[in-house]
Design an enzyme around this catalytic site. Structure first.
Site, short mmCIF file in Angstrom:
data_model
loop_
_atom_site.label_atom_id
_atom_site.label_comp_id
_atom_site.label_asym_id
_atom_site.label_seq_id
_atom_site.Cartn_x
_atom_site.Cartn_y
_atom_site.Cartn_z
N PHE A 275 -10.76 -3.72 11.09
CA PHE A 275 -11.90 -3.57 10.16
C PHE A 275 -11.54 -4.08 8.79
O PHE A 275 -10.39 -4.36 8.51
CB PHE A 275 -12.33 -2.10 10.07
CG PHE A 275 -11.23 -1.17 9.66
CD1 PHE A 275 -11.04 -0.83 8.32
CD2 PHE A 275 -10.35 -0.64 10.60
CE1 PHE A 275 -10.00 0.02 7.95
CE2 PHE A 275 -9.31 0.22 10.23
CZ PHE A 275 -9.14 0.54 8.90
N TYR B 73 0.76 -1.25 0.00
CA TYR B 73 0.00 0.00 0.00
C TYR B 73 0.80 1.30 0.00
O TYR B 73 0.22 2.37 -0.18
CB TYR B 73 -0.98 -0.01 1.19
CG TYR B 73 -2.04 -1.08 1.01
CD1 TYR B 73 -3.00 -0.95 0.02
CD2 TYR B 73 -2.05 -2.22 1.79
CE1 TYR B 73 -3.96 -1.93 -0.17
CE2 TYR B 73 -3.01 -3.21 1.61
CZ TYR B 73 -3.96 -3.05 0.62
OH TYR B 73 -4.90 -4.03 0.43
#
Ligand SMILES: CC(C)(COP(=O)(O)OP(=O)(O)OC[C@H]1O[C@@H](n2cnc3c(N)ncnc32)[C@H](O)[C@@H]1OP(=O)(O)O)[C@@H](O)C(=O)NCCC(=O)NCCS
Length: 401
Positions: free
Chosen positions: A401, A126
């Protein structure tokens, strides 16, 4: 950005959910329980799920959900949490993730949120999209059998064991007090609490159901794994609003006489090691990044947090991915910042992912400079920028999450 040949990228519809679940399940190697399904549907709005298809067949998924994250100084910022990212093994490394992320980040930019965040399955993915690891935690194991507390270690007491019903009534309020003072921690929605207390067997990795230790200002959830000499208390969560609560909870966990070891993931400056007569009994097996941040709006994000020292600088932020960077004057007085675009020459120059890593105060600037990832006009510029970004409370991911 155009999609790879033959691949279409679009917003998901309700009828796509079985395909979305299948993609996620194959990519991560698990079979979702009914609780997993309920949680996914409760957290994710279908119109915030991006799907890639090949000849109409779904082969990639990525989504973003609304979060509220605490930043240094205590403000709660709206953040988009990127999640459910996977590409079918038949279609990897053809640019499908890149194509989905173009669509997804356009959607995030349209919401006007200053930050997006994710947790990463692998650390190499990322950075190229402007995300930097923004919290640090350690996986530790304590050989509890030999652990003794120093004479001056706090012993405030106040901990009692409670059952799951009682825990479900009391833990959310304590978590909420904790996350409001903890950079990186997010508000935790009720569906995630329901999931935590449902404690699906498939998620226990061979351990028992959860046990709960409660203090007025903190709690620990743990499960037992192993038998006889290998019995280990695996701490799934330790949340403490005060230092007293943390000390009391560690005392209680170390009082589990029949557990040979205690395993936990703790913030790097957790005081347990300093409370023991033999600090080496607490071994760190892994240092982990949890929360990754991408700053979507540099002035809004930098003005939202507070700072530890005054600062007058010009910072160049490079964002080759989305061009959300620029050169900015950054002025800090009494902890509050003003950040404005400028044509002045930069004193500090860095990529957006590095700024994401510095943002919550979990990383210092100097190692990035030594690694060639920050340029400073002088050592003094480096030192001042670094001192300003320090946070007095360590940054912690609230829930995954
Ligand atoms: C990670 C994953 C989504 C990547 O999808 P993909 O379609 O193969 O990625 P792309 O082809 O669009 O690659 C985009 C860029 O990321 C790089 N990249 C992709 N996966 C990578 C990985 N695992 N490690 C390092 N770099 C990676 C590519 O090399 C490419 O780089 P470049 O464009 O800068 O040259 C896919 O491999 C996957 O589903 N993995 C299993 C599930 C997972 O880990 N999901 C992420 C959850 S956080």
């Amino acid at each position: 950005m155009t999609s790879p040949a033959g691949i279409q990228v679009r917003t998901a519809t309700d009828s796509d959910w079985p395909a979305i679940e299948l993609l996620d399940s194959v990519a991560f190697g698990y079979h979702p329980t009914e609780e997993d399904r309920t949680l996914g549907r409760a957290l994710m709005r279908t119109e915030e799920v991006v799907l890639a298809t090949d000849d109409g067949v779904p082969i990639g998924v990525a989504a973003h959900l609304p979060l509220k994250v605490t930043v240094p100084g205590g403000r709660q910022l709206p953040v988009r949490g990127v999640s459910w990212v996977s590409v079918a093994p038949t279609h990897r490394r053809r640019g499908v993730l890149r194509a989905m992320f173009a669509h997804l980040h356009a959607g995030i930019a349209a919401t006007g949120t200053p930050l997006s965040a994710l947790t990463a399955s692998e650390a190499g993915i990322y950075g190229r999209f402007g995300y930097g690891p923004a919290t640090v935690a350690s996986d530790v194991t304590l050989d509890r059998r030999f652990a003794r507390f120093r004479g001056d270690a706090p012993d405030p007491g106040g901990v009692r064991a409670v059952d799951a019903t009682s825990a479900a009534l009391q833990l959310p309020e304590i978590y909420d007090r904790w996350r409001r003072i903890t950079p990186g921690a997010q508000a935790r929605p009720k569906p995630h609490w329901d999931y935590t207390f449902a404690d699906p067997e498939a998620n226990r990795r061979g351990g028992s159901a959860l046990f709960f230790l409660l203090h007025p200002d903190g709690y620990a959830m743990f499960r037992r794994r192993g038998d006889d000499d290998t019995r280990t208390a695996v701490v799934e969560e330790l949340v403490a609003v005060t230092d007293g609560a943390r000390a009391a909870l560690w005392r209680a966990l170390c009082g589990l006489d029949l557990m040979a070891h205690v395993e936990a993931t703790v913030q790097v400056d957790d005081p347990l090691r300093l409370m023991l007569t033999d600090s080496r009994l607490l071994r760190t097996s892994r240092v982990v990044d949890d929360l990754w941040l991408r700053i979507m709006d540099v002035p809004a994000a930098l003005e939202a947090r507070t700072y530890a020292a005054d600062l007058d600088t010009v910072v160049e932020v490079r964002d080759p991915y989305l061009d959300a960077g620029g050169t900015f004057t950054l002025t800090v007085r009494d902890g509050r910042a003003q950040c404005r675009p400028t044509d002045a020459s930069p004193r500090i120059s860095l990529d957006l992912d590095v700024l994401g890593s510095l943002y919550l105060g979990a990383h210092r600037l100097r190692p990035f400079a030594a690694a060639g990832r920050v340029r400073a006009a002088s050592d003094r510029d480096l030192a001042r920028f670094d001192s300003a970004f320090v946070s007095d409370r360590p940054a912690v991911l609230g829930w995954g999450f």
